[in-house]
Design a protein around this motif. Structure first.
Motif, short mmCIF file in Angstrom:
data_model
loop_
_atom_site.label_atom_id
_atom_site.label_comp_id
_atom_site.label_asym_id
_atom_site.label_seq_id
_atom_site.Cartn_x
_atom_site.Cartn_y
_atom_site.Cartn_z
N MET A 96 1.08 -1.09 -0.06
CA MET A 96 -0.16 0.04 -0.02
C MET A 96 0.86 1.20 0.07
O MET A 96 0.48 2.24 -0.64
N LEU A 100 1.14 4.73 -3.01
CA LEU A 100 1.12 6.16 -2.26
C LEU A 100 2.04 6.72 -2.42
O LEU A 100 2.24 7.97 -2.42
N GLY A 107 -6.17 10.03 -7.10
CA GLY A 107 -6.87 9.61 -5.85
C GLY A 107 -6.00 9.73 -4.72
O GLY A 107 -6.33 9.20 -3.54
N ARG A 108 -4.64 9.95 -4.80
CA ARG A 108 -3.75 9.83 -4.02
C ARG A 108 -4.11 10.50 -2.59
O ARG A 108 -4.10 9.81 -1.53
N GLN A 109 -4.21 11.68 -2.73
CA GLN A 109 -4.39 12.64 -1.48
C GLN A 109 -5.79 12.07 -0.75
O GLN A 109 -5.87 12.13 0.30
N THR A 110 -6.85 11.67 -1.56
CA THR A 110 -7.98 10.99 -0.86
C THR A 110 -7.73 9.84 -0.28
O THR A 110 -8.46 9.82 1.17
N ILE A 111 -6.87 9.02 -0.64
CA ILE A 111 -6.49 7.65 0.10
C ILE A 111 -5.95 8.23 1.42
O ILE A 111 -6.14 7.46 2.49
N LEU A 112 -4.90 8.92 1.34
CA LEU A 112 -4.05 9.47 2.40
C LEU A 112 -4.99 10.08 3.48
O LEU A 112 -4.72 10.17 4.68
N GLY A 114 -7.94 9.46 4.08
CA GLY A 114 -8.72 8.36 4.71
C GLY A 114 -7.80 7.67 5.57
O GLY A 114 -8.34 7.03 6.69
N VAL A 115 -6.60 7.44 5.28
CA VAL A 115 -5.65 6.91 6.24
C VAL A 115 -5.40 7.54 7.46
O VAL A 115 -5.44 7.15 8.71
N THR A 118 -8.32 7.48 10.14
CA THR A 118 -8.07 6.03 10.69
C THR A 118 -7.07 6.44 12.03
O THR A 118 -7.39 5.53 13.10
N LYS A 159 5.88 4.98 3.40
CA LYS A 159 5.65 5.89 2.23
C LYS A 159 6.40 7.04 2.28
O LYS A 159 7.23 7.26 0.72
#
Length: 290
Positions: A96, A100, A107-112, A114-115, A118, A159
């Motif tokens: 993962m 990233l 969509g990298r910033q959106t996934i980050l 979301g991380v 959490t 990352k």
């Protein structure tokens, strides 16, 4: 002038050494006490007091805990969870973190984001339990490894570490015909061994010390890791670990608890020094870039 400066440096060094020595003693003495009690004869323990060096040596506590296969079975479960779980953690985290690390990923910033969320909020214990139950992972060792497959903090730092690897190395590998997975496993991961060793130890310690998830998800005591058995013996004051055939009147429950603590702590203490040298390089290099 130089004399005053030298004298001040000496005083400063003396204060530093004194403070560090006190901190070291505070950290070491409890373990020395536990270790000494585990090798002390029951008659001496019955007298009470703080024991830092046994006057009467005895292996009765260790003979007691090894007279049944309960402790060995729990230790093997913990070793399995630690080894397999750490491999799963490192594999999933690397798979993962690598994409990233590529700024061109859509969509990298959106996934980050979301991380990062959490790290601040979680679903909670009850929703997590229902997820594990619906996946039919309850009462299996997978329930102790799959739900915690990726740590958000370790993912972000790894990352950042991947981002510091020169793009020219990856471009050269792709020119030679390497796929993205080939670049990851042949170029990136070998260059990231300090970081992988560091996070591997973090994951391994977490797996070795976990007991709360085992209490929630594991109903069969034959699948208990060593920390759950340790909790039963130490926290719940239950000295029995099985049908040992020993006369419990001749065994001090306190020495049994200490012996189990030593036995449960020793493996991670043996592994720790070999990977400690990677801590500074592995974590600091990955924490420079955003």
């Amino acid at each position: 002038m130089s004399y005053d400066k030298t004298l001040g440096n000496r005083i400063f060094d003396a204060i530093n050494y004194t403070v560090l020595l006190i901190v070291a003693l505070v950290c070491v003495l409890p373990f020395v006490y536990v270790l000494a009690l585990s090798f002390t004869s029951p008659s001496e323990v019955a007298k009470g007091g703080i024991i830092l060096f046994p006057k009467e040596w005895s292996l009765s506590a260790y003979q007691y805990i090894f007279s049944t296969n309960t402790l060995i079975r729990s230790m093997l479960v913990s070793i399995y969870i630690t080894v397999v779980g750490t491999l799963i953690n490192l594999l999933f985290t690397a798979l993962m973190a690598y994409p990233l690390a590529k700024k061109k990923l859509r969509g990298r910033q959106t996934i980050l984001l979301g991380v990062l969320i959490t790290m601040l909020f979680s679903g909670g214990m009850i929703p997590t339990y229902f997820v594990v139950k619906d996946l039919h992972l309850t009462n299996t060792l997978w329930s102790l490894m799959i739900p915690s497959a990726i740590s958000a903090f370790n993912l972000i730092v790894l990352k950042n570490f991947f981002q510091e690897i020169p793009d020219g190395l990856e471009d050269s590998a792709k020119i030679d015909g390497c796929t993205d997975l080939g670049v990851l496993f042949r170029i990136v991961l070998p260059l990231s061994m300090p970081a992988m060793a560091t996070f591997g130890l973090f994951y391994a310690v977490a797996h070795w010390n976990q007991f709360f998830n085992a209490i929630i998800y594991i109903n069969d005591n034959a699948k208990w890791p060593i920390q759950v058995l340790l909790r039963e013996i130490v926290m719940l004051a239950q000295s029995r670990i099985g049908d040992t055939g020993f006369d419990e009147a001749e065994i001090q429950p306190l020495t049994i608890r200490m012996a189990v603590i030593v036995f449960a702590t020793l493996p991670i203490l043996i592994v720790y020094p070999f990977l400690q040298k990677h801590f500074t390089k592995g974590v600091m290099l990955g924490s420079v870039k955003g």
